[in-house]
Write a protein that holds these residues in place. Structure first.
Motif, PDB file in Angstrom:
ATOM      1  N   TYR A   1       0.829  -1.208   0.000  1.00 18.84           N
ATOM      2  CA  TYR A   1       0.000   0.000   0.000  1.00 18.84           C
ATOM      3  C   TYR A   1       0.863   1.259   0.000  1.00 18.84           C
ATOM      4  O   TYR A   1       0.595   2.215  -0.745  1.00 18.84           O
ATOM      5  CB  TYR A   1      -0.935  -0.007   1.211  1.00 18.84           C
ATOM      6  N   VAL A   2       1.923   1.255   0.817  1.00 16.99           N
ATOM      7  CA  VAL A   2       2.838   2.406   0.827  1.00 16.99           C
ATOM      8  C   VAL A   2       3.480   2.587  -0.542  1.00 16.99           C
ATOM      9  O   VAL A   2       3.646   3.710  -1.031  1.00 16.99           O
ATOM     10  CB  VAL A   2       3.913   2.228   1.923  1.00 16.99           C
ATOM     11  N   CYS A   3       3.809   1.474  -1.173  1.00 17.20           N
ATOM     12  CA  CYS A   3       4.382   1.523  -2.520  1.00 17.20           C
ATOM     13  C   CYS A   3       3.366   2.095  -3.507  1.00 17.20           C
ATOM     14  O   CYS A   3       3.717   2.899  -4.382  1.00 17.20           O
ATOM     15  CB  CYS A   3       4.802   0.117  -2.942  1.00 17.20           C
ATOM     16  N   PHE A   4       2.104   1.707  -3.375  1.00 22.13           N
ATOM     17  CA  PHE A   4       1.055   2.217  -4.262  1.00 22.13           C
ATOM     18  C   PHE A   4       0.815   3.714  -4.050  1.00 22.13           C
ATOM     19  O   PHE A   4       0.456   4.428  -4.985  1.00 22.13           O
ATOM     20  CB  PHE A   4      -0.249   1.446  -4.039  1.00 22.13           C
ATOM     21  N   ILE A   5       1.007   4.187  -2.811  1.00 28.66           N
ATOM     22  CA  ILE A   5       0.927   5.627  -2.557  1.00 28.66           C
ATOM     23  C   ILE A   5       1.995   6.350  -3.368  1.00 28.66           C
ATOM     24  O   ILE A   5       1.753   7.404  -3.962  1.00 28.66           O
ATOM     25  CB  ILE A   5       1.081   5.926  -1.048  1.00 28.66           C
ATOM     26  N   GLY A   6       3.199   5.757  -3.402  1.00 28.54           N
ATOM     27  CA  GLY A   6       4.273   6.334  -4.199  1.00 28.54           C
ATOM     28  C   GLY A   6       3.939   6.349  -5.687  1.00 28.54           C
ATOM     29  O   GLY A   6       4.232   7.329  -6.392  1.00 28.54           O
TER      30      GLY A   6
ATOM     31  N   PHE B   1       1.496  15.535  -3.698  1.00 30.51           N
ATOM     32  CA  PHE B   1       1.955  14.361  -4.445  1.00 30.51           C
ATOM     33  C   PHE B   1       3.438  14.089  -4.214  1.00 30.51           C
ATOM     34  O   PHE B   1       3.866  12.930  -4.259  1.00 30.51           O
ATOM     35  CB  PHE B   1       1.661  14.535  -5.937  1.00 30.51           C
ATOM     36  N   SER B   2       4.223  15.130  -3.967  1.00 31.05           N
ATOM     37  CA  SER B   2       5.635  14.911  -3.593  1.00 31.05           C
ATOM     38  C   SER B   2       5.706  14.178  -2.257  1.00 31.05           C
ATOM     39  O   SER B   2       6.585  13.322  -2.053  1.00 31.05           O
ATOM     40  CB  SER B   2       6.378  16.245  -3.494  1.00 31.05           C
ATOM     41  N   GLY B   3       4.775  14.508  -1.359  1.00 29.10           N
ATOM     42  CA  GLY B   3       4.702  13.807  -0.077  1.00 29.10           C
ATOM     43  C   GLY B   3       4.365  12.339  -0.243  1.00 29.10           C
ATOM     44  O   GLY B   3       4.847  11.483   0.515  1.00 29.10           O
ATOM     45  N   PHE B   4       3.525  12.022  -1.246  1.00 31.11           N
ATOM     46  CA  PHE B   4       3.205  10.624  -1.525  1.00 31.11           C
ATOM     47  C   PHE B   4       4.481   9.845  -1.830  1.00 31.11           C
ATOM     48  O   PHE B   4       4.698   8.753  -1.305  1.00 31.11           O
ATOM     49  CB  PHE B   4       2.275  10.511  -2.739  1.00 31.11           C
ATOM     50  N   ILE B   5       5.298  10.425  -2.722  1.00 33.99           N
ATOM     51  CA  ILE B   5       6.541   9.753  -3.102  1.00 33.99           C
ATOM     52  C   ILE B   5       7.502   9.708  -1.912  1.00 33.99           C
ATOM     53  O   ILE B   5       8.159   8.693  -1.659  1.00 33.99           O
ATOM     54  CB  ILE B   5       7.203  10.461  -4.300  1.00 33.99           C
ATOM     55  N   GLY B   6       7.560  10.817  -1.160  1.00 34.55           N
ATOM     56  CA  GLY B   6       8.423  10.850   0.015  1.00 34.55           C
ATOM     57  C   GLY B   6       8.029   9.821   1.060  1.00 34.55           C
ATOM     58  O   GLY B   6       8.877   9.339   1.811  1.00 34.55           O
ATOM     59  N   GLY B   7       6.715   9.476   1.098  1.00 31.41           N
ATOM     60  CA  GLY B   7       6.260   8.478   2.052  1.00 31.41           C
ATOM     61  C   GLY B   7       6.893   7.120   1.839  1.00 31.41           C
ATOM     62  O   GLY B   7       7.011   6.317   2.776  1.00 31.41           O
TER      63      GLY B   7
ATOM     64  N   ALA C   1       9.862   6.620   1.426  1.00 37.30           N
ATOM     65  CA  ALA C   1      11.177   6.594   2.068  1.00 37.30           C
ATOM     66  C   ALA C   1      11.175   5.746   3.335  1.00 37.30           C
ATOM     67  O   ALA C   1      12.211   5.186   3.720  1.00 37.30           O
ATOM     68  CB  ALA C   1      11.621   8.019   2.391  1.00 37.30           C
ATOM     69  N   CYS C   2       9.992   5.635   3.978  1.00 32.91           N
ATOM     70  CA  CYS C   2       9.920   4.846   5.211  1.00 32.91           C
ATOM     71  C   CYS C   2      10.216   3.370   4.946  1.00 32.91           C
ATOM     72  O   CYS C   2      10.558   2.621   5.873  1.00 32.91           O
ATOM     73  CB  CYS C   2       8.557   5.007   5.886  1.00 32.91           C
ATOM     74  N   LEU C   3      10.095   2.940   3.668  1.00 33.28           N
ATOM     75  CA  LEU C   3      10.393   1.550   3.342  1.00 33.28           C
ATOM     76  C   LEU C   3      11.892   1.258   3.420  1.00 33.28           C
ATOM     77  O   LEU C   3      12.301   0.107   3.500  1.00 33.28           O
ATOM     78  CB  LEU C   3       9.881   1.212   1.936  1.00 33.28           C
ATOM     79  N   TRP C   4      12.710   2.314   3.364  1.00 37.49           N
ATOM     80  CA  TRP C   4      14.160   2.145   3.433  1.00 37.49           C
ATOM     81  C   TRP C   4      14.736   2.646   4.756  1.00 37.49           C
ATOM     82  O   TRP C   4      15.947   2.655   4.930  1.00 37.49           O
ATOM     83  CB  TRP C   4      14.836   2.888   2.278  1.00 37.49           C
ATOM     84  N   LEU C   5      13.856   3.082   5.664  1.00 36.20           N
ATOM     85  CA  LEU C   5      14.360   3.616   6.930  1.00 36.20           C
ATOM     86  C   LEU C   5      15.047   2.530   7.752  1.00 36.20           C
ATOM     87  O   LEU C   5      14.468   1.457   7.955  1.00 36.20           O
ATOM     88  CB  LEU C   5      13.205   4.203   7.755  1.00 36.20           C
ATOM     89  N   PRO C   6      16.264   2.754   8.240  1.00 35.85           N
ATOM     90  CA  PRO C   6      16.886   1.787   9.157  1.00 35.85           C
ATOM     91  C   PRO C   6      16.207   1.874  10.526  1.00 35.85           C
ATOM     92  O   PRO C   6      16.104   2.948  11.108  1.00 35.85           O
ATOM     93  CB  PRO C   6      18.343   2.242   9.228  1.00 35.85           C
ATOM     94  N   ILE C   7      15.676   0.775  10.979  1.00 38.67           N
ATOM     95  CA  ILE C   7      14.957   0.769  12.250  1.00 38.67           C
ATOM     96  C   ILE C   7      15.958   0.531  13.381  1.00 38.67           C
ATOM     97  O   ILE C   7      16.515  -0.554  13.510  1.00 38.67           O
ATOM     98  CB  ILE C   7      13.875  -0.329  12.262  1.00 38.67           C
ATOM     99  N   LYS C   8      16.224   1.563  14.178  1.00 36.75           N
ATOM    100  CA  LYS C   8      17.148   1.458  15.302  1.00 36.75           C
ATOM    101  C   LYS C   8      16.363   1.596  16.609  1.00 36.75           C
ATOM    102  O   LYS C   8      15.505   2.456  16.732  1.00 36.75           O
ATOM    103  CB  LYS C   8      18.224   2.548  15.224  1.00 36.75           C
ATOM    104  N   SER C   9      16.684   0.754  17.527  1.00 38.94           N
ATOM    105  CA  SER C   9      15.975   0.796  18.812  1.00 38.94           C
ATOM    106  C   SER C   9      16.260   2.120  19.515  1.00 38.94           C
ATOM    107  O   SER C   9      17.367   2.636  19.495  1.00 38.94           O
ATOM    108  CB  SER C   9      16.430  -0.368  19.703  1.00 38.94           C
ATOM    109  N   GLY C  10      15.231   2.649  20.127  1.00 39.19           N
ATOM    110  CA  GLY C  10      15.385   3.876  20.887  1.00 39.19           C
ATOM    111  C   GLY C  10      15.045   5.138  20.125  1.00 39.19           C
ATOM    112  O   GLY C  10      14.799   6.175  20.737  1.00 39.19           O
ATOM    113  N   ILE C  11      15.014   5.080  18.795  1.00 38.80           N
ATOM    114  CA  ILE C  11      14.713   6.277  18.014  1.00 38.80           C
ATOM    115  C   ILE C  11      13.218   6.585  18.062  1.00 38.80           C
ATOM    116  O   ILE C  11      12.800   7.729  18.203  1.00 38.80           O
ATOM    117  CB  ILE C  11      15.175   6.104  16.550  1.00 38.80           C
ATOM    118  N   PHE C  12      12.402   5.524  17.925  1.00 44.18           N
ATOM    119  CA  PHE C  12      10.951   5.688  17.896  1.00 44.18           C
ATOM    120  C   PHE C  12      10.331   5.066  19.151  1.00 44.18           C
ATOM    121  O   PHE C  12      10.919   4.166  19.767  1.00 44.18           O
ATOM    122  CB  PHE C  12      10.356   5.000  16.661  1.00 44.18           C
ATOM    123  N   PRO C  13       9.140   5.530  19.526  1.00 45.34           N
ATOM    124  CA  PRO C  13       8.403   4.836  20.583  1.00 45.34           C
ATOM    125  C   PRO C  13       8.111   3.394  20.153  1.00 45.34           C
ATOM    126  O   PRO C  13       8.082   3.085  18.963  1.00 45.34           O
ATOM    127  CB  PRO C  13       7.108   5.657  20.706  1.00 45.34           C
ATOM    128  N   ASP C  14       7.882   2.523  21.143  1.00 43.13           N
ATOM    129  CA  ASP C  14       7.684   1.099  20.851  1.00 43.13           C
ATOM    130  C   ASP C  14       6.589   0.862  19.824  1.00 43.13           C
ATOM    131  O   ASP C  14       6.744   0.032  18.924  1.00 43.13           O
ATOM    132  CB  ASP C  14       7.330   0.348  22.144  1.00 43.13           C
TER     133      ASP C  14
END
Length: 312
Positions: free
Chosen positions: A129-134, A163-169, A171-184
């Motif tokens: 779905y995120v890909c389809f938003i892009g 629409f630029s935000g759609f494509i920018g969204g 980017a979360c598919l490539w985000l490195p998930i590091k513990s402590g950066i985001f809430p659980d």
């Protein structure tokens, strides 16, 4: 599972969505009531346009079915094409319920019949779905660029940013998930999304095929809007209808409202207003499209379940 502290806020969001939906419907109803005589002269529905719309609705079902047909091969599930289309129809009917009813109904069906775990189904569905938003953002920006260069239309900066935000969204598919950066809560969601994206990324041919189907689906929806605007005697270019089609993917984020009712009408109406058209006519076009789609989906579901062989 949400905590007890989140429950009051989820209830507030749910009731707020219903209130907004009712307000939008009331505003549309008020417009129709005040302009009933004018609208009577505006509507231009012919048998030719009606059959054309039904054809494009059925084509939309087929393309969504093909998406199911190829996607679930990722899990070694070989759906037949009629069953894939039936799942797409089930998804559309289920989406008329709140809280992503279509996605849940499809997941329950696949778990019951093919033992597909939700832990695999949900992350891949969310990542796709995120890909389809892009994909929608890419179509929106391409169309805006065409309108700006070829048609000398004004620079609609809110649409460019959106629409630029759609494509920018994506980017979360490539985000490195590091513990402590985001809430659980968010870290777990992003981790699931990332696992689904990795599953799709291992099969780039499949991913490109699914994105191609999504482009065709958005084009078909835009074509339906183009003919539905003709029904209300509104001269709208096909390129504008592509913008309407690409923007409606946002309504899927509003799954807490049944069928995103009121929100999809509001999105198309707002984009219509930005492009210089009437807000209410844009919303009425979505209502026409919604009614025809639900009727066609209901008819096909009855046909399928009456004709399918009884395997009990």
């Amino acid at each position: 599972m949400s905590s007890k502290a989140d429950q009051p806020f989820s209830k507030i969001r749910k009731y707020l969505s219903y209130i907004i939906s009712i307000l939008v419907i009331c505003l549309i109803g008020l417009y129709v009531y005040n302009n009933a005589e004018k609208l009577n002269h505006l509507f231009n529905l012919s048998i030719h346009i009606l059959f054309l719309l039904i054809f494009f609705i059925l084509l939309n079902f087929l393309l969504r079915g093909l998406t199911n047909f190829y996607l679930y091969r990722l899990f070694s599930i070989n759906l037949l094409l009629p069953e894939s289309v039936a799942l797409a129809v089930l998804n559309i009917i289920g989406n008329q319920l709140p809280l992503a009813g279509g996605m849940v109904a499809k997941g329950v069906y696949l778990k019951h019949k093919y033992q597909l775990s939700f832990s695999y189904y949900l992350p891949v569905t969310a990542a796709l779905y995120v890909c389809f938003i892009g994909v929608s953002g890419l179509i929106g920006l391409t169309t805006l660029f065409y309108l700006y260069i070829a048609s000398n239309t004004p620079f609609y900066w809110p649409l460019w940013v959106g629409f630029s935000g759609f494509i920018g969204g994506m980017a979360c598919l490539w985000l490195p998930i590091k513990s402590g950066i985001f809430p659980d809560r968010f870290r777990n969601r992003l981790s699931e999304l990332n696992s689904g994206w990795r599953a799709l990324g291992r099969n780039p041919t499949l991913l490109l095929r699914l994105c191609f189907f999504q482009i065709l689906i958005l084009t078909v929806i835009g074509t339906r809007y183009f003919h539905e605007f003709q029904i209300v005697s509104q001269d709208v270019a096909f390129s504008h209808c592509l913008l309407f089609s690409a923007s409606t993917i946002l309504s899927r984020l509003l799954s807490f409202a049944p069928g995103a009712i009121g929100f999809r009408e509001g999105i198309v109406g707002l984009v219509s207003e930005m492009l210089g058209f009437d807000f209410a006519l844009g919303a009425i076009v979505v209502i026409i499209d919604r009614l025809l789609t639900i009727i066609a989906a209901g008819f096909l579901s009855l046909l399928y379940f009456n004709l399918m062989p009884d395997k009990r």
